[in-house]
Design an enzyme around this catalytic site. Structure first.
Site, PDB file in Angstrom:
ATOM      1  CG  HIS A 416     -29.981 -10.767  60.416  1.00  0.00           C
ATOM      2  ND1 HIS A 416     -29.157 -10.929  61.496  1.00  0.00           N
ATOM      3  CD2 HIS A 416     -29.538  -9.643  59.789  1.00  0.00           C
ATOM      4  CE1 HIS A 416     -28.261  -9.951  61.547  1.00  0.00           C
ATOM      5  NE2 HIS A 416     -28.468  -9.152  60.505  1.00  0.00           N
ATOM      6  CG  ASP A 488     -30.513  -5.808  60.178  1.00  0.00           C
ATOM      7  OD1 ASP A 488     -31.524  -6.514  59.941  1.00  0.00           O
ATOM      8  OD2 ASP A 488     -29.758  -6.011  61.142  1.00  0.00           O
ATOM      9  CD  GLU A 489     -25.737  -6.467  60.727  1.00  0.00           C
ATOM     10  OE1 GLU A 489     -24.693  -6.010  61.234  1.00  0.00           O
ATOM     11  OE2 GLU A 489     -26.463  -7.306  61.305  1.00  0.00           O
ATOM     12  CB  ALA A 490     -29.342  -8.320  53.167  1.00  0.00           C
TER      13      ALA A 490
END
Length: 776
Positions: A416, A488-490
């Site tokens: 992100h 998150d969401e890497a």
């Protein structure tokens, strides 16, 4: 920000006011006449006995009538004997009518159209006012257009001979306190000279808040007897719950609030606020009956963390909008404000250059470039750009603290991070993702809702130099104990690289003297022992339990089906996600869950609390943020405060139904959830030449609200309500309060008493009486 109500203008001294009457209660409860009637229909689906018309009046919503697969179909109920009908309620399951007419008949041959209705949601419940003056023998639903390819289905066709009985009495307290006793004694009455006294260090903030609230709406100037006393001193709060607990005692003689801390006093002040009539929220002086019921309350929270997250990265919220978001939540004892300051779409916080800058990074680019980008798709308009100066951030921190909240800032990484890569050339090293275009030094801005495509470079010293400075700057600006690093969401970051970076970031936060917070993807890293918080949103809970049991971490719960407010709460909403619940995530989903049992393998004492998360893919500006957050954020507040064995969804909805008018007076733009029986409230103001009432009726329209004014001399008026804001679900807008104005002229001296009765289909009426005295 509260909405002034025009009916609260200062009254002439010749007018005398009476207290608003309570909601009317019928002498006998209303009767569903359909239960003794006979149902017939134009057709039956597949000619099956399980779908016959008799199911619409059998008193069982688990059964249903269904028609053949054609638009022109009807179902009707012949009453056992002709009767006057107040309203009809149709319970539709999954095959509704998009367009239908409600009809009545005396003989079953000649029909009168009562209402022509078009609806854009299914399933649903329709309440339709008839108010018939003459008896009818039949009531029919005549379909014009079906919802889909199937026929029409109605589970129950209710025909009521009177308005609904008044709802169950409630104090309307949310979150529900641990212990409430209504003593039945005389209430406390606020006078214009009532004082709010602060005793002890820590009492001033709560006392000051109450004093300002009451002086604005009640004109109390605080120079007389019958005081409200707030005491703060060690040992004053409930034993074992000193940090945020309080006791509140209301008698006719005084109101006394006791707490051990300023936090406890603040919480008690919010409860006392809710005990006053809803008109206390007005910006103008309201001539209500300023009484508080006699109660004894002992109260404290179940969990220490009751938070709300505001995503300012995808679409920016200026300081005044953040303050408005704080104002609405503070009354429900929300005590954490999580600011999602950075993401792929934008960077929202100023970072100064360090004294030592090995890589020569111009940190001002983060806001000069990243502050000028935002979401470019979805929503009603492009995302709002902007950023917070250090003074802006300090003001948010100050204002949040003044309203009982600790700010938790988040810099989301190592994924992100597209906005940082777009802004700072030095961060675009070989291992970073995505890659700049040939000839460019930075990656392009991406304003879509795509996730998981960006990453810092784990092998670059610049990454760690940059992150350490940003976190140090943020720590220096943040007096609270927490820094959130995202995590998150890497998806494009290799596992080993992810762990290496996150371990370095969390160790640095720990060295700065802060407690690190991250989303649950980071739970498998080497979190600082006994000094980390895992925020769960989605996925497996096993790693969360391991972090708790192996690293001494605490848990904040934001499970998407129960706490993500950009998910639709009703199918009529044009914007919002549906992935978390496989459809809408309604109010019941946000209320009906147990944080203490959510993560298997851990004890409740390891759960720090709960947090509602408002992401910005769809949401623009604070009005839309409120519309998606409320009333679901209120449910989260109670989940975090009230003991599990004292929570009940029906009881919550009953209390919430009273809070709707309070939110309306405040100007909070909330969604009028369909299964909450929002109450009507009315208040009158008299002048020698006119009389005006204000009515709060969440979810109603001017055409759907009926009003009658009955005067003591026999005069009866049927005025049309007016509002400066009609509600619209597609436009994400709640209706405003309604103004009802008498057209009578009071030219002759005398005393005139008028009673307003306001009604909406399927709701108990509200009444308010006022007296106008006209002198020679």
């Amino acid at each position: 920000m509260r909405r002034p109500l025009t009916a609260f203008a200062a009254a002439a001294l010749t007018a005398m006011f009476l207290a608003p009457a309570p909601a009317a209660r019928a002498a006998d409860p209303p009767v569903n006449l359909a239960l003794t009637g006979t149902a017939t229909a134009s057709s039956v689906e597949l000619d099956r006995a399980g779908f016959v018309a008799a199911h619409v009046n059998d008193g069982d919503t688990a059964t249903r009538w269904s028609s053949k697969y054609e638009d022109d179909n009807w179902v009707q109920v012949q009453l056992a004997r002709p009767a006057t009908v107040d309203h009809v309620t149709l319970h539709w399951p999954n095959a509704c009518a998009r367009d239908f007419v409600l009809q009545t008949s005396v003989d079953g041959a000649t029909w009168t159209d009562v209402a022509s209705l078009q609806r854009d949601t299914c399933p649903r419940t329709d309440d339709i006012a008839l108010g018939s003056d003459e008896p009818v023998g039949y009531v029919r639903m005549q379909g014009r257009k079906r919802w889909a390819a199937y026929g029409y289905s109605i589970a129950e066709f209710e025909i009521w001979d009177g308005p609904p009985a008044a709802p169950e009495p409630t104090l309307g307290l949310i979150p529900r306190p641990v212990s409430v006793t209504e003593t039945g004694a005389a209430p406390f009455t606020l006078h214009k000279n009532t004082r709010v006294l602060a005793e002890g260090d820590g009492a001033q903030a709560a006392a000051g808040f109450l004093g300002r609230l009451l002086s604005r709406s009640t004109a109390a100037h605080g120079r007389g007897p019958a005081p409200i006393v707030i005491e703060v001193d060690p040992g004053k709060g409930p034993r074992g719950h000193e940090e945020e607990g309080y006791t509140l005692s209301v008698t006719a003689a005084e109101i006394r609030l006791r707490a051990s801390t300023s936090n406890g006093a603040w919480n008690g002040a919010q409860t006392l606020r809710q005990l006053f009539p809803q008109w206390v929220e007005s910006d103008d002086v309201a001539d209500a009956a300023w009484t508080v019921p006699a109660v004894r309350i002992t109260d404290y929270p179940r969990f220490a963390h009751r938070g709300m997250m505001l995503d300012v990265a995808r679409s920016f919220y200026p300081v005044d909008e953040v303050k408005r978001y704080i104002d609405a939540a503070a009354q429900f004892k929300i005590n954490r404000l999580h600011l999602h300051l950075t993401d792929d779409q934008g960077w929202r916080i100023v970072i100064d250059d360090p004294a030592t800058n090995p890589s020569g990074i111009d940190y001002g680019l983060l806001t000069r470039v990243g502050g000028g980008t935002a979401m470019t798709e979805r929503g009603t308009e492009p995302g709002v750009t902007g950023y917070y100066t250090k003074a802006d951030y300090a003001e948010i921190v100050r204002y949040a603290g003044e309203n009982g909240m600790t700010v938790i800032p988040e810099i989301d990484m190592p994924g992100h991070v597209n906005s940082a890569l777009h802004s700072v050339p030095q961060l675009n090293t070989p291992g970073a993702q995505p890659k700049p275009a040939p000839g460019e030094t930075t990656v392009p801005h991406n304003g879509t809702g795509a996730v998981g495509y960006s990453s810092f470079d784990a092998d670059s010293a610049v990454t760690y130099e940059f992150v350490e400075h940003v976190l140090a700057e943020l720590a220096a600006m943040t007096p609270g104990p927490y820094l959130h690093i995202g995590g998150d969401e890497a998806h494009v970051t290799g596992h080993d690289d992810y762990v290496r970076m996150v371990d370095a970031f969390t160790a640095h936060v720990n060295a700065l003297g802060k407690t690190v917070v991250g989303w649950n993807e980071y739970a498998g890293t080497a979190l600082p022992q006994d000094n980390a918080v895992v925020q769960f949103w989605n996925g497996s809970t096993a790693a969360v339990a391991d972090a708790v049991n192996g690293r001494g971490a605490k848990v904040v719960l934001s499970p998407a089906p129960h706490a993500y407010v950009p998910q639709k709460q009703d199918p009529r909403q044009p914007e919002g996600g549906t992935w978390a619940c496989g459809g809408v995530c309604g109010l019941d989903r946000h209320y009906n869950w147990d944080p203490g049992r959510f993560v298997p393998g851990i004890q409740e004492r390891s759960v720090l609390g709960v947090e509602s998360a408002l992401w910005g893919e769809f949401i623009r500006r604070v009005s839309q943020a409120e519309y998606y957050s409320y009333p679901r954020l209120i449910a989260t507040a109670e989940v975090g405060w009230t003991p599990q064995d004292q929570r009940d969804y029906d009881d919550f909805k009953n209390r919430l139904s009273k809070v709707g008018g309070r939110l309306t007076v405040q100007g909070t733009n909330f969604f009028p959830t369909a299964d909450v029986p929002w109450r009507l409230e009315a208040l009158g103001i008299a002048h020698p030449a006119a009389a005006t009432w204000t009515v709060t009726a969440p979810g109603q329209s001017a055409t759907g609200l009926s009003t009658v004014i009955t005067w003591n001399d026999g005069t009866e008026e049927h005025p049309t309500p007016a509002t400066d804001q009609e509600g619209s679900i597609p436009d994400m807008r709640l209706n405003g309060a309604f103004t009802v104005t008498s057209r009578r002229s009071f030219n002759e001296p005398g005393t005139y008493t008028g009673t307003l009765t306001a009604r909406a289909p399927g709701r108990s009426p509200a009444t308010s009486t006022l007296t106008v005295t006209v002198r020679d």
